[in-house]
Design a protein around this motif. Structure first.
Motif, PDB file in Angstrom:
ATOM      1  N   SER A 111       5.279   2.854   7.868  1.00  0.00           N
ATOM      2  CA  SER A 111       5.203   2.226   6.778  1.00  0.00           C
ATOM      3  C   SER A 111       6.642   2.600   5.950  1.00  0.00           C
ATOM      4  CB  SER A 111       4.207   2.695   5.495  1.00  0.00           C
ATOM      5  OG  SER A 111       3.886   3.909   5.564  1.00  0.00           O
ATOM      6  N   THR A 257       0.159  -2.786   7.608  1.00  0.00           N
ATOM      7  CA  THR A 257       0.336  -1.577   6.909  1.00  0.00           C
ATOM      8  C   THR A 257       1.568  -1.794   5.832  1.00  0.00           C
ATOM      9  OG1 THR A 257       0.608   0.843   7.241  1.00  0.00           O
ATOM     10  CG2 THR A 257       2.106  -0.560   8.224  1.00  0.00           C
ATOM     11  N   GLY A 258       1.427  -0.758   4.814  1.00  0.00           N
ATOM     12  CA  GLY A 258       2.473  -0.767   3.727  1.00  0.00           C
ATOM     13  C   GLY A 258       2.134   0.389   2.943  1.00  0.00           C
ATOM     14  N   HIS A 259       3.122   0.816   2.156  1.00  0.00           N
ATOM     15  CA  HIS A 259       3.289   1.991   1.403  1.00  0.00           C
ATOM     16  C   HIS A 259       3.397   1.663  -0.208  1.00  0.00           C
ATOM     17  CE1 HIS A 259       4.586   5.500  -1.000  1.00  0.00           C
ATOM     18  NE2 HIS A 259       3.549   6.182  -0.546  1.00  0.00           N
ATOM     19  N   GLY A 263       1.605  -1.442   0.113  1.00  0.00           N
ATOM     20  CA  GLY A 263       0.295  -1.046   0.426  1.00  0.00           C
ATOM     21  C   GLY A 263      -0.555  -2.269  -0.129  1.00  0.00           C
ATOM     22  N   ALA A 266      -0.179  -5.712   1.430  1.00  0.00           N
ATOM     23  CA  ALA A 266      -0.887  -5.525   2.719  1.00  0.00           C
ATOM     24  C   ALA A 266      -2.347  -5.648   2.708  1.00  0.00           C
ATOM     25  CB  ALA A 266      -0.633  -4.284   3.503  1.00  0.00           C
ATOM     26  N   ASN A 267      -2.993  -5.138   1.404  1.00  0.00           N
ATOM     27  CA  ASN A 267      -4.506  -5.096   1.343  1.00  0.00           C
ATOM     28  C   ASN A 267      -4.726  -6.663   0.974  1.00  0.00           C
ATOM     29  OD1 ASN A 267      -6.598  -5.062  -0.948  1.00  0.00           O
ATOM     30  ND2 ASN A 267      -6.883  -3.311   0.279  1.00  0.00           N
ATOM     31  N   ALA A 291      -6.122  -2.772   9.409  1.00  0.00           N
ATOM     32  CA  ALA A 291      -5.219  -2.584   8.318  1.00  0.00           C
ATOM     33  C   ALA A 291      -5.373  -1.153   7.805  1.00  0.00           C
ATOM     34  CB  ALA A 291      -5.837  -3.626   7.227  1.00  0.00           C
ATOM     35  N   THR A 293      -3.571   0.954   4.647  1.00  0.00           N
ATOM     36  CA  THR A 293      -2.408   1.129   3.408  1.00  0.00           C
ATOM     37  C   THR A 293      -2.377   2.379   3.088  1.00  0.00           C
ATOM     38  OG1 THR A 293      -3.924   0.480   1.581  1.00  0.00           O
ATOM     39  CG2 THR A 293      -3.344  -1.353   2.785  1.00  0.00           C
ATOM     40  N   ALA A 296      -1.655   2.619  -2.115  1.00  0.00           N
ATOM     41  CA  ALA A 296      -1.552   1.317  -2.897  1.00  0.00           C
ATOM     42  C   ALA A 296      -2.409   1.285  -4.005  1.00  0.00           C
ATOM     43  CB  ALA A 296      -2.258   0.233  -1.802  1.00  0.00           C
ATOM     44  N   ASN A 315      -7.663   1.970   2.814  1.00  0.00           N
ATOM     45  CA  ASN A 315      -6.891   2.553   2.030  1.00  0.00           C
ATOM     46  C   ASN A 315      -6.783   3.963   1.938  1.00  0.00           C
ATOM     47  OD1 ASN A 315      -6.423  -0.320   1.293  1.00  0.00           O
ATOM     48  ND2 ASN A 315      -8.515  -0.310   0.608  1.00  0.00           N
ATOM     49  N   ARG A 335      -9.294  -2.066  -4.921  1.00  0.00           N
ATOM     50  CA  ARG A 335      -8.823  -2.783  -3.481  1.00  0.00           C
ATOM     51  C   ARG A 335      -9.882  -3.136  -2.535  1.00  0.00           C
ATOM     52  NH1 ARG A 335      -5.784   1.909  -5.199  1.00  0.00           N
ATOM     53  NH2 ARG A 335      -7.851   3.181  -4.768  1.00  0.00           N
TER      54      ARG A 335
END
Length: 442
Positions: A111, A257-259, A263, A266-267, A291, A293, A296, A315, A335
């Motif tokens: 990420s 994924t992601g920050h 995030g 991505a969620n 997944a 994250t 997020a 998450n 989330r």
């Protein structure tokens, strides 16, 4: 006195008008010029056309850009650093609905790598295609980072402000063939599945405005409007990408994924992929959608967000990070999926783990993460204090409640708040801990 401010006001208005005109010019050149043959103001690198590095066996050293490094090293404005990255094919053999700390740790690093790709497209002197290097070294091919083009430079952000195109995101796609059913790719006749990576960039430039684009009374849907608009673009692009590489939905595994803002997007993406997994437009089986994250913010008001269907969305949140506490849960936000909580100040494991986390943080960044117990306590309790001042979304219109919430915000250490949110902090915690040291809850 009022008249004395008129020259300053005129200068301010002139500056705003000039910026708007420049922005409009940028929009014309960069978004319409391609169709008319008008020359571009700047060249956009074609990262996807680059030769990928050879795949390496085992862990790699992944380069990324660190906010902590950039803040402490004036000779390294991009904050270039590196850390260990591992993502084994065999980790994806099991069901996605079981937390896997190896995948989670790899995604924490990736990420940050995907965030860093903006430096390549941003027109600076960095010139490092971070995503292509890391993913290529992990054996991925067909790396696509085209969405970063026209979304990474200062001119791009001016254009986004003028034309209102800030409900977007930049994202990375990549794919590789992996062995199915526990076999190895070297075995004769072994069938292969397609593993697809999706990494979504966090808040960048004008996209910050999208973080505040909450649904209003006339909006339909329970998801955060700014995040949802960006997610829909990513989902449509992912469909095209999967068609391009010829992926069979029944034999496809997707890791998302992601920050931070990435995030949250991505969620929502993972939730949509799960929702369609049992239908005719499925892109992958439900237990093959992974997944993870990080940091997020809350992405939805959906009542079923903690349902069993979304058990495979993990998450990872830091209790001392303000961002995952917003928009406030008191307003009905949360989330999709499962919360994985890093050790907080009131966790018995915090004291014993903190020194190891700081060692990892220092190894990755060259700086020390200075955590102060009293300041952390204020960060940990911010959502509860804010909820008392602003119990509903409509209470934002109450000056007294808003002033009280602002006062609570002013009481926190903003420097520490940033450190608690940095990808570096999440990476260091993940590299230090194992799955048993995390608190996992719906």
């Amino acid at each position: 006195m009022a008249g004395s401010h008129r020259p300053l006001l005129a200068v301010f208005e002139t500056a705003i008008t000039a910026l708007a005109l420049v922005g409009l010019f940028v929009v014309q050149v960069q978004f319409i010029g391609a169709a008319t043959g008008f020359p571009a103001l700047r060249s956009v690198p074609e990262a996807s056309a680059l030769a990928l590095p050879a795949a390496q066996d085992g862990p790699i050293e992944a380069e990324y850009c660190s906010e902590a490094v950039a803040a402490h090293d004036p000779d390294n404005p991009a904050g270039r650093t590196s850390t260990r990255l591992e993502l084994e094919d065999a980790w994806f053999d099991g069901s996605s609905q079981r937390y896997h700390h190896g995948i989670a740790t790899g995604c924490a690093v990736l990420s940050a790598v995907c965030n860093s790709e903006s430096h390549f497209y941003g027109g600076g002197n960095d010139g490092v295609p971070y995503a292509e290097r890391a993913l290529g070294s992990l054996g991925f091919t067909h790396v696509r980072t085209d969405s970063y083009a026209l979304r990474s430079a200062v001119l791009d952000q001016m254009a986004a402000l003028v034309n209102g195109s800030h409900d977007v995101a930049a994202y990375t796609f990549a794919s590789k063939c992996i062995a199915a059913g526990g076999t190895t790719r070297s075995e004769a006749g072994a069938e292969a599945d397609t593993l697809v990576f999706v990494g979504i960039r966090g808040s960048y430039g004008a996209e910050w405005l999208s973080n505040f684009n909450l649904p209003d009374a006339e909006s339909s849907g329970a998801d955060h409007r700014g995040f949802k608009t960006a997610e829909q673009e990513v989902e449509a692009s992912l469909e095209r990408y999967l068609a391009e590489i010829g992926a069979d939905p029944a034999r496809t595994r997707i890791v998302v994924t992601g920050h931070s803002r990435g995030g949250a997007i991505a969620n929502l993406l993972a939730a949509d992929l799960i929702d369609r997994a049992s239908g005719p437009d499925a892109l992958a089986p439900v237990d093959r959608i992974f997944a993870y994250t990080f940091a997020a913010p809350c992405s939805t008001q959906a009542n079923d967000r903690n349902g069993e269907a979304y058990a495979g969305i993990f998450n990872v949140v830091n209790p001392s990070d303000l961002v995952p506490q917003l928009p406030l849960p008191a307003w009905g936000y949360g989330r999709y999926g499962t919360t994985v909580e890093l050790p907080g100040l009131d966790d018995a494991r915090f004291a014993s783990s903190l020194a190891l986390m700081q060692q990892a943080y220092q190894a990755n960044t060259g700086t020390l993460s200075a955590y102060d117990a009293e300041s952390l306590a204020r960060l940990d309790s911010f959502d509860a204090q804010a909820a008392q001042s602003l119990p509903t979304l409509e209470s934002l219109l109450n000056p007294a409640g808003l002033a009280s919430a602002v006062q609570a915000l002013l009481g926190v250490d903003l420097g520490l708040a940033m450190t608690s949110h940095y990808p570096d902090t999440y990476i260091a915690w993940m590299q230090t801990l194992d799955g048993s040291a995390l608190t996992i809850s719906s």
